[in-house]
Design a protein around this motif. Structure first.
Motif, mmCIF file in Angstrom:
data_model
loop_
_atom_site.group_PDB
_atom_site.id
_atom_site.type_symbol
_atom_site.label_atom_id
_atom_site.label_comp_id
_atom_site.label_asym_id
_atom_site.label_seq_id
_atom_site.Cartn_x
_atom_site.Cartn_y
_atom_site.Cartn_z
ATOM 1 N N ILE A 1 -47.472 60.155 118.813
ATOM 2 C CA ILE A 1 -47.335 61.166 119.863
ATOM 3 C C ILE A 1 -46.717 62.406 119.248
ATOM 4 N N ASP A 2 -47.472 63.474 119.195
ATOM 5 C CA ASP A 2 -47.009 64.736 118.614
ATOM 6 C C ASP A 2 -46.380 65.579 119.712
ATOM 7 N N ASP A 3 -45.042 65.659 119.679
ATOM 8 C CA ASP A 3 -44.321 66.423 120.698
ATOM 9 C C ASP A 3 -43.550 67.570 120.056
ATOM 10 N N GLY A 4 -44.180 68.210 119.076
ATOM 11 C CA GLY A 4 -43.563 69.393 118.472
ATOM 12 C C GLY A 4 -42.707 69.122 117.261
ATOM 13 N N GLY A 5 -42.744 67.879 116.746
ATOM 14 C CA GLY A 5 -41.971 67.559 115.554
ATOM 15 C C GLY A 5 -42.800 67.704 114.292
ATOM 16 N N PRO A 6 -42.273 67.233 113.144
ATOM 17 C CA PRO A 6 -43.009 67.320 111.876
ATOM 18 C C PRO A 6 -44.330 66.555 111.938
ATOM 19 N N GLN A 7 -45.315 67.032 111.183
ATOM 20 C CA GLN A 7 -46.612 66.367 111.126
ATOM 21 C C GLN A 7 -46.474 65.051 110.356
ATOM 22 N N LEU A 8 -47.029 64.002 110.917
ATOM 23 C CA LEU A 8 -46.945 62.676 110.311
ATOM 24 C C LEU A 8 -48.351 62.118 110.151
ATOM 25 N N ARG A 9 -48.622 61.556 108.996
ATOM 26 C CA ARG A 9 -49.929 60.966 108.742
ATOM 27 C C ARG A 9 -49.789 59.460 108.550
ATOM 28 N N MET A 10 -50.530 58.721 109.333
ATOM 29 C CA MET A 10 -50.587 57.272 109.226
ATOM 30 C C MET A 10 -52.053 56.866 109.260
ATOM 31 N N PRO A 11 -52.591 56.343 108.161
ATOM 32 C CA PRO A 11 -54.011 55.978 108.122
ATOM 33 C C PRO A 11 -54.374 55.011 109.243
ATOM 34 N N GLY A 12 -55.435 55.328 109.980
ATOM 35 C CA GLY A 12 -55.916 54.450 111.039
ATOM 36 C C GLY A 12 -55.227 54.629 112.371
ATOM 37 N N ALA A 13 -54.179 55.454 112.429
ATOM 38 C CA ALA A 13 -53.432 55.627 113.673
ATOM 39 C C ALA A 13 -54.137 56.623 114.594
ATOM 40 N N ILE A 14 -53.943 56.420 115.910
ATOM 41 C CA ILE A 14 -54.452 57.342 116.926
ATOM 42 C C ILE A 14 -53.410 58.436 117.133
ATOM 43 N N ARG A 15 -53.839 59.672 117.227
ATOM 44 C CA ARG A 15 -52.916 60.788 117.397
ATOM 45 C C ARG A 15 -53.207 61.501 118.720
ATOM 46 N N VAL A 16 -52.141 61.739 119.519
ATOM 47 C CA VAL A 16 -52.301 62.484 120.760
ATOM 48 C C VAL A 16 -51.248 63.577 120.821
ATOM 49 N N SER A 17 -51.577 64.630 121.517
ATOM 50 C CA SER A 17 -50.644 65.732 121.731
ATOM 51 C C SER A 17 -49.934 65.525 123.053
ATOM 52 N N ALA A 18 -48.611 65.522 123.021
ATOM 53 C CA ALA A 18 -47.842 65.341 124.250
ATOM 54 C C ALA A 18 -48.124 66.458 125.241
ATOM 55 N N ALA A 19 -48.270 67.691 124.730
ATOM 56 C CA ALA A 19 -48.533 68.838 125.616
ATOM 57 C C ALA A 19 -49.898 68.715 126.270
ATOM 58 N N ALA A 20 -50.908 68.333 125.475
ATOM 59 C CA ALA A 20 -52.270 68.233 126.015
ATOM 60 C C ALA A 20 -52.405 67.093 127.008
ATOM 61 N N MET A 21 -51.657 66.008 126.789
ATOM 62 C CA MET A 21 -51.750 64.837 127.672
ATOM 63 C C MET A 21 -50.750 64.903 128.827
ATOM 64 N N GLY A 22 -49.905 65.916 128.813
ATOM 65 C CA GLY A 22 -48.910 66.039 129.881
ATOM 66 C C GLY A 22 -47.822 64.982 129.800
ATOM 67 N N LEU A 23 -47.408 64.633 128.591
ATOM 68 C CA LEU A 23 -46.393 63.593 128.401
ATOM 69 C C LEU A 23 -45.026 64.237 128.215
ATOM 70 N N ARG A 24 -44.084 63.854 129.065
ATOM 71 C CA ARG A 24 -42.718 64.374 128.983
ATOM 72 C C ARG A 24 -41.733 63.223 129.142
ATOM 73 N N PRO A 25 -40.729 63.128 128.272
ATOM 74 C CA PRO A 25 -39.735 62.057 128.387
ATOM 75 C C PRO A 25 -38.672 62.397 129.429
ATOM 76 N N ASN A 26 -39.113 62.602 130.655
ATOM 77 C CA ASN A 26 -38.206 63.014 131.725
ATOM 78 C C ASN A 26 -37.664 61.765 132.424
ATOM 79 N N LEU A 27 -36.436 61.394 132.117
ATOM 80 C CA LEU A 27 -35.844 60.168 132.655
ATOM 81 C C LEU A 27 -35.510 60.285 134.145
ATOM 82 N N LYS A 28 -35.639 61.468 134.718
ATOM 83 C CA LYS A 28 -35.372 61.661 136.136
ATOM 84 C C LYS A 28 -36.642 61.719 136.965
ATOM 85 N N ASP A 29 -37.797 61.558 136.309
ATOM 86 C CA ASP A 29 -39.071 61.670 137.014
ATOM 87 C C ASP A 29 -39.907 60.412 136.780
ATOM 88 N N PRO A 30 -39.935 59.476 137.746
ATOM 89 C CA PRO A 30 -40.716 58.250 137.590
ATOM 90 C C PRO A 30 -42.200 58.505 137.325
#
Length: 466
Positions: free
Chosen positions: A166-195
């Protein structure tokens, strides 16, 4: 009136769920592969004993061998399960799975033979049929697992598990065979106050076996808390771990601790290495004593100076020790600090010195260093404190240089058998040696030491041995 609206809402929700799923589940497929390996091993074991028994004695031998196979089978399967012969790692690396299955087979055979001995019923055991069955079974198990590699790849793919970045604005990481998604594009936020936000993250992580989140430092704590409740192996990228060279982490009280150093060898490995060092160096000193005496006499007669050149070198634990060599330079020009590396046409080297350096005989007194415990037969070569790579001190070239001192320095090493020896005129000369030394530290075995000692015999006379 409400029914169509309800159907429409369910359809939208189902569509959103399908959109957020990034990978199909591999759990059931892995179970199918485990079962295939287990059945393959079972059939291979019984077929191996049946084949050996039939070849040994068409009638009675076949019957006896099948009995042996049936006795061995439950012990083998129990050990194989315990030894992770049916695991994700075994699916990922076919040869590792074969090794673990074969080890389980060997241990199972030892158990059966030991039980037969205790029961004093070894006379009833047909050694030919049993031994042949074991050999055939082990061969068929390896062959069966190799054939099943295509089945594993078909069912689970090359990676066997679903890994997600999950790419949420941190350093680029490469892992062969891994699936990569953009947190911004998928609307993913670690908001502990929002179920609703947590539910959206949970949908993305559905069917995922391992997830790595790359985000800024101020969001790591929130992502860590989200992953703890996600029923998934979760990691948060933190480059500080790499900068510190951390090898693990633990929590003590309210504090988090990173393990940044550990002895590369346990007490058993150190004992094995020390026994090998003492036995070999002691035997070598006795066997080479005539040569040592002749060389000592030749050095003494050359110019009347001391036989040995003693230089302070850096050893294990970054502690100094005195390293011995046959003196190969004129007494007045010896460089005790090692500020100037010897070169091919070095005028400081005597006639005797040129011969003993070219044949590496000048290094033989270090056998006494090995016997005293300052050095080992194999390890990173010790350097003088003033040694330069180009115009820099060794530790100024690469700060990892100090890591090589976690083991005793060696009479020979991985760098030397690869040809990295002689003068360090450029920084790259040191980097090549350092890389080899660090590689040696990563995985010590006594067999590796023996292999390096064998290769050392091939490079004693070397074009860079001056």
């Amino acid at each position: 009136m409400n029914a169509p609206f309800a159907v429409s809402t369910q359809a939208v929700q189902r569509s959103e769920v399908d959109e957020l799923l990034v990978a199909p589940s591999l759990e059931r497929r892995r179970l199918q592969c485990y079962l295939a390996l287990l059945v393959g091993d079972l059939v291979a074991l019984l077929a191996g004993f049946a084949l050996a028994g039939w070849l040994y004695d068409t009638g009675r031998g076949l019957q006896m061998a099948l009995v042996y196979g049936q006795v061995l089978l439950p012990i083998f399967l129990t050990l194989a399960l315990y030894n992770a012969a049916y695991s994700t790692e075994a699916l990922r690396d076919g040869w590792r799975g074969i090794f673990r299955a074969e080890v389980s087979m060997v241990v199972a055979v030892v158990v059966v033979v030991f039980v037969q001995f205790l029961m004093k019923s070894s006379a009833e055991l047909s050694r030919g049929a049993f031994s042949g069955g074991v050999i055939c079974a082990m061969g068929l198990i390896a062959w069966s697992r190799l054939q099943l590699r295509s089945f594993v790849h078909w069912r689970c793919g090359a990676n066997v598990i679903n890994e997600l970045i999950i790419d949420d604005g941190g350093p680029q990481l490469r892992m062969p065979g891994a699936i990569r998604v953009s947190a911004a594009a998928m609307g993913l936020r670690p908001n502990l106050k929002d179920p609703d936000s947590l539910d959206r993250v949970g949908l993305v992580l559905r069917n995922i076996d391992r997830v790595v989140v790359s985000c800024p430092a101020d969001r790591r704590a929130e992502w860590a808390m989200v992953l703890k409740g996600a029923n998934v192996d979760g990691e948060v990228l933190d480059d500080e771990v790499a900068r510190l060279g951390a090898q693990g982490a633990r929590v003590t009280g309210q504090h988090g601790l990173l393990l940044v150093s550990a002895g590369p060898l346990g007490i058993r490995e150190r004992a094995i290495k020390r026994i090998f060092d003492v036995a070999f160096s002691g035997g070598a000193i006795l066997a080479l004593s005539p040569l040592l005496l002749v060389v000592a006499l030749a050095v003494k007669l050359q110019d009347g100076g001391p036989v040995f050149f003693v230089q302070r070198r850096m050893g294990r634990g970054n502690r100094f020790f005195n390293m011995y060599k046959f003196r190969s330079m004129t007494q007045t020009l010896c460089d005790s600090n090692g500020n100037v590396s010897a070169s091919k046409d070095d005028q400081r080297i005597t006639r005797v010195g040129r011969f003993i350096r070219g044949t590496s005989i000048d290094e033989l007194p270090q056998l006494f260093n090995v016997l005293l415990g300052d050095m080992s037969l194999v390890g990173p070569r010790p350097h003088a404190t003033g040694s330069l790579a180009g115009d820099k001190l060794f530790w100024e070239v690469d700060r990892r240089y100090w890591q090589r001192h976690c083991l005793k320095p060696g009479l020979s090493g991985l760098a030397q058998v690869r040809g990295y020896r002689g003068a360090t005129d450029q920084e790259s000369d040191l980097i090549n040696r350092l890389q080899s030394d660090l590689e040696y530290l990563e995985g010590w075995t006594i067999m590796r030491d023996l292999h390096i000692m064998f290769l050392t015999a091939r490079v004693l006379v070397h074009d860079r041995a001056f």
